[in-house]
Design a protein around this motif. Sequence first.
Motif, PDB file in Angstrom:
ATOM      1  N   THR A  65      -8.689   5.229  -3.574  1.00 46.56           N
ATOM      2  CA  THR A  65      -7.745   4.124  -3.698  1.00 46.56           C
ATOM      3  C   THR A  65      -7.891   3.487  -5.069  1.00 46.56           C
ATOM      4  OG1 THR A  65      -9.330   2.624  -2.739  1.00 46.56           O
ATOM      5  CG2 THR A  65      -7.653   3.515  -1.264  1.00 46.56           C
ATOM      6  N   LYS A  93     -10.161  10.925  -0.056  1.00 46.06           N
ATOM      7  CA  LYS A  93      -9.201   9.831  -0.209  1.00 46.06           C
ATOM      8  C   LYS A  93      -9.681   8.895  -1.310  1.00 46.06           C
ATOM      9  CE  LYS A  93      -7.133   7.964   3.948  1.00 46.06           C
ATOM     10  NZ  LYS A  93      -7.392   7.048   5.059  1.00 46.06           N
ATOM     11  N   THR A 129      -3.196   4.924  -2.407  1.00 49.42           N
ATOM     12  CA  THR A 129      -4.182   5.796  -1.782  1.00 49.42           C
ATOM     13  C   THR A 129      -3.761   7.219  -2.107  1.00 49.42           C
ATOM     14  OG1 THR A 129      -4.435   4.225  -0.006  1.00 49.42           O
ATOM     15  CG2 THR A 129      -5.293   6.431   0.378  1.00 49.42           C
ATOM     16  N   THR A 166       4.872  12.155  -0.296  1.00 49.39           N
ATOM     17  CA  THR A 166       4.634  11.001   0.555  1.00 49.39           C
ATOM     18  C   THR A 166       4.183  11.526   1.902  1.00 49.39           C
ATOM     19  OG1 THR A 166       6.874  11.069   1.349  1.00 49.39           O
ATOM     20  CG2 THR A 166       6.449   9.678  -0.558  1.00 49.39           C
ATOM     21  N   PRO A 167       3.740  10.640   2.782  1.00 48.25           N
ATOM     22  CA  PRO A 167       3.338  11.118   4.103  1.00 48.25           C
ATOM     23  C   PRO A 167       4.436  11.933   4.772  1.00 48.25           C
ATOM     24  CG  PRO A 167       2.646   8.880   3.811  1.00 48.25           C
ATOM     25  CD  PRO A 167       3.425   9.240   2.583  1.00 48.25           C
ATOM     26  N   TYR A 176       0.149  12.107  -1.441  1.00 44.69           N
ATOM     27  CA  TYR A 176      -0.669  13.304  -1.285  1.00 44.69           C
ATOM     28  C   TYR A 176      -0.634  14.063  -2.599  1.00 44.69           C
ATOM     29  CZ  TYR A 176      -1.083  12.530   3.693  1.00 44.69           C
ATOM     30  OH  TYR A 176      -1.402  12.008   4.910  1.00 44.69           O
ATOM     31  N   GLN A 200       1.011   2.037   5.289  1.00 40.75           N
ATOM     32  CA  GLN A 200      -0.378   2.456   5.253  1.00 40.75           C
ATOM     33  C   GLN A 200      -0.539   3.634   6.177  1.00 40.75           C
ATOM     34  OE1 GLN A 200      -3.124  -0.008   4.337  1.00 40.75           O
ATOM     35  NE2 GLN A 200      -4.670   1.533   4.536  1.00 40.75           N
ATOM     36  N   ASP A 201      -0.871   4.740   5.602  1.00 40.73           N
ATOM     37  CA  ASP A 201      -1.164   5.926   6.399  1.00 40.73           C
ATOM     38  C   ASP A 201      -0.109   6.195   7.444  1.00 40.73           C
ATOM     39  OD1 ASP A 201      -4.738   5.462   6.412  1.00 40.73           O
ATOM     40  OD2 ASP A 201      -3.320   6.133   4.903  1.00 40.73           O
ATOM     41  N   SER A 241       0.854  -1.184   0.000  1.00 40.58           N
ATOM     42  CA  SER A 241       0.000   0.000   0.000  1.00 40.58           C
ATOM     43  C   SER A 241       0.890   1.234   0.000  1.00 40.58           C
ATOM     44  CB  SER A 241      -0.884   0.049   1.235  1.00 40.58           C
ATOM     45  OG  SER A 241      -1.461  -1.206   1.439  1.00 40.58           O
ATOM     46  N   THR A 242       0.618   2.143  -0.884  1.00 37.41           N
ATOM     47  CA  THR A 242       1.409   3.364  -0.963  1.00 37.41           C
ATOM     48  C   THR A 242       0.460   4.544  -0.892  1.00 37.41           C
ATOM     49  OG1 THR A 242       3.019   2.271  -2.350  1.00 37.41           O
ATOM     50  CG2 THR A 242       3.030   4.666  -2.370  1.00 37.41           C
ATOM     51  N   THR A 243       0.784   5.480  -0.025  1.00 36.70           N
ATOM     52  CA  THR A 243      -0.054   6.668   0.099  1.00 36.70           C
ATOM     53  C   THR A 243       0.655   7.850  -0.533  1.00 36.70           C
ATOM     54  OG1 THR A 243      -0.946   5.806   2.147  1.00 36.70           O
ATOM     55  CG2 THR A 243      -1.255   8.145   1.721  1.00 36.70           C
ATOM     56  N   ILE A 282      -4.539  11.177  -1.539  1.00 41.39           N
ATOM     57  CA  ILE A 282      -5.279  12.085  -0.658  1.00 41.39           C
ATOM     58  C   ILE A 282      -5.177  13.495  -1.224  1.00 41.39           C
ATOM     59  CG2 ILE A 282      -5.501  12.972   1.688  1.00 41.39           C
ATOM     60  CD1 ILE A 282      -4.214  10.363   2.628  1.00 41.39           C
TER      61      ILE A 282
END
Lengths: 233, 559
Positions: free
Chosen positions: A127, A125, A87, A59-60, A51, A194-195, A47-49, A89
């Motif tokens: 996915t 959000k 994901t 990235t986060p 922004y 994840q997050d 899982s890659t988040t 955002i």
Amino acid sequence: MNGSKGGVAFAVIVVLSIAVAVGFVISPQPTSVLSQVIPPNPAYTNSTTLYANAAGWDTPTQYGNTNAAIPVNPTLNYTAGTVVTFTVIETDSLPHNLYIAKGTSENLAAYYSVIGAINPIPGSKYTGEWYAQTPGVYTYWCQVHPTTMVGTINVLPANSTSISNNVVKSTELAPVGVHSPAIQLSISHAVNIQDGFSAISHNSLVLNNCPCFADGPGINWIPIEQIATGIRI
Amino acid sequence: MALYLTLLEYSIAMSLVGVVAFFVYYLYSSRRDALAEDAESHDYIDPASYARDQLKTKQRFADWSIFLYNDSKSIGLRFIFTSLLFFFIAGAFGILLRVSLTVPTPSVLSPDQYDIVLTQHATLMLYMWAMGITVGLAYYLLPTAIKVRRDNMGSYSSFAYWIWLLGGIFIVLSRSSTRWYFYPPLALQGTLSGAGADNWLAIIGLEMIFVAIMIICIVVIRMILMDRSESVKLGNMSIYAWSVLFTMILAVLSAGPVMIALGMLFYDFFNPIFFTASSGNVLLFTILFWFWGHPIVYIPVIPFFGLIYEMMPTFTGNKVYSYSSAVFGLGLLLVLSMLVWGHHLMNSGLGVAWDLFFSTASFFIVIPSAITVFNYIATMWTAPRIRMTTPMLFIINGIIDFIIGGITGVMQSNVGVNEIVHGTYWVTGHFHFIFLGVTTGIAFAAFYVLFPTFTRGRKYNERLAGWHFALTAIGSFIMSVAWTTGGFLGMPRAVDGYFPFFQPFQDTAILGGLIIGVGQLIFLYNIASSWLKAPSTDTSNILEPDFPEPSGSAVSGGR
Ligand code: HEM
């Protein structure tokens, strides 16, 4: 003649159609490049988040970080055979989407639309899944901001001996949480981010060592167990 | 040099195709002109409605002209013959499935191929055969049964026919492997060999079929309610017309949710947000699906009950035992079939309260079914003499199969029993009893009854028809009984393999499947060979007893 061949014509049509239909249906299928053929039991999941920000993908870690030394548009690395759940955002009230194409540049003739148009309300959000099937270099970008929001994905051969996952290869993606990098280096494969916290599968020993346990086991165990049993979250 | 030769070959071939196309166009346009002139001389401004008014009072035979005219009977013939074609295709798939199960481990078909063929078999059988023949017979028989005053919706029906056909072709082209439910996330994923990559095409195909069905329903409901002759009152309209009316209302009422669900599923191919595996929405899809999925299995049954009522009196020589209870029974089926969709989801975790509700509702289905069956039995009981012609044999077999299929159905709607038999061949056996006995059998009976009309007065070969009946009835009985017994012992359905323990049941079912297959070949041969003979009987038939009164009162869109 008086239409007496009607039955014969019908019978011929029936026999021909059966031959064509059966032959067609059981013939081997050409795998189409563009269709998202997501295997039900992938070798790895990830899982890659990201922004979404018109200035570049974050990235986060990068999100909200004004330190210019941290580059935007991270290079992402995956092992071939990974199903990646992206994901995205929204952060800046502008429309974005996420496309991925093979090669080092954007290619509008052959791309996967991983995430279509997103709702430009900050915080919303989305996915989408992408199958990192064949090793190679890929470009990911936002079709609305193709010059600023563009980055590279490396899909590495599954048998490469190097530890090939995001955390190790791309420092940008190091999670915000309390996990110590040393522990993550010992993981054989499939690190899931994840997050902002990382969940580690296949290796409960590592988990026991992880200081994140201090947060309370209940919180971290659930996603980890789901990943270990193959359920994507 | 070779290049020029190839070019030459291509241009010659293209010119030939062009000449043929031009000739067809010439025929088409000259006939259209003649028709327009004729229409004008009869004070019509619209040649098509002139043609429909002219054809309305006539019998229609099966020839190529059915594709050019848009009167109800031509549309009906198109649907009848196209759906019969799809019956043969889907039947070939079914027999392929059956014979591929000769040994416990997948051998003839790979698991992927099995899934594809299974999906194609079920989808085509339900949407192209069962729906198609239902619609076809309705279009063909209703104008006479209710003596329509006008027949002016032909262009809509024709449009519906073509998108229905195209939808069916799309489904085959998609090589989808998701079974006919299209459950996400399976429908959104591919198999490793690439099957399922084109599932989206199947979804488009299904949506097209749904649009066609909606158009047809509205046209037919309008035909029955508004275009009936004044002499046909609702209270003494033929039971068949009632059954078609109920069927069409049922389809209109229940198709909406699944059309929306399929639209959302289609969106998910490009941006998976609705039915993602991480949310509970996957279960929501199954609910939206079965809200239509249960009615679709009644839609191909109710009109055939009506047809039995229509045909039986001819062979028994008396009237239907009770008209009002027949209509009441079919109407009750319509209502109850909208309330039982949850019995397909008894083991999906909806909860005990839900299971009990749907289980009870399913038990209630016994009431209209029993009314119907006892009505048939009473009609035969009070008959002076029963003529055992091929259609009558199909009818009796259909009633027996319906009783068995119905009893197995009641058994599995018990929550406890359902927990054991769901997902096994028991269920497959249950609905093949009904689909083969009632839907297919009664459609064959009607086809035999109408054969002299279709073919301008040719008789079908009674002997071959008898063999067709015997092989179909015996074969499907053997196949379905083997499935129900094996299923009760736990033989899982829809897999390309089985435990060796189930070998006897699988072998018996293969025998049954092969017998059915031979029967259908005889049927096809009978159609072809009997059609070649010279006409030897008149073209009237018992389903269109008297033709509508002369159309002095014809009012149509064009006049
Ligand atoms: C020609 C005779 C037929 C044969 C030989 C046949 C054979 C089969 C076979 C072998 C299966 C798969 C069973 C399994 O693996 O679970 C099947 C499933 C099915 N058949 Fe038939 N069948 C016939 C007629 C029909 C008819 C007339 C209909 C409907 C009008 C029909 C509808 C279905 C459906 C809905 C399924 C279930 C598919 C699923 O589980 O996804 N079949 N049939």
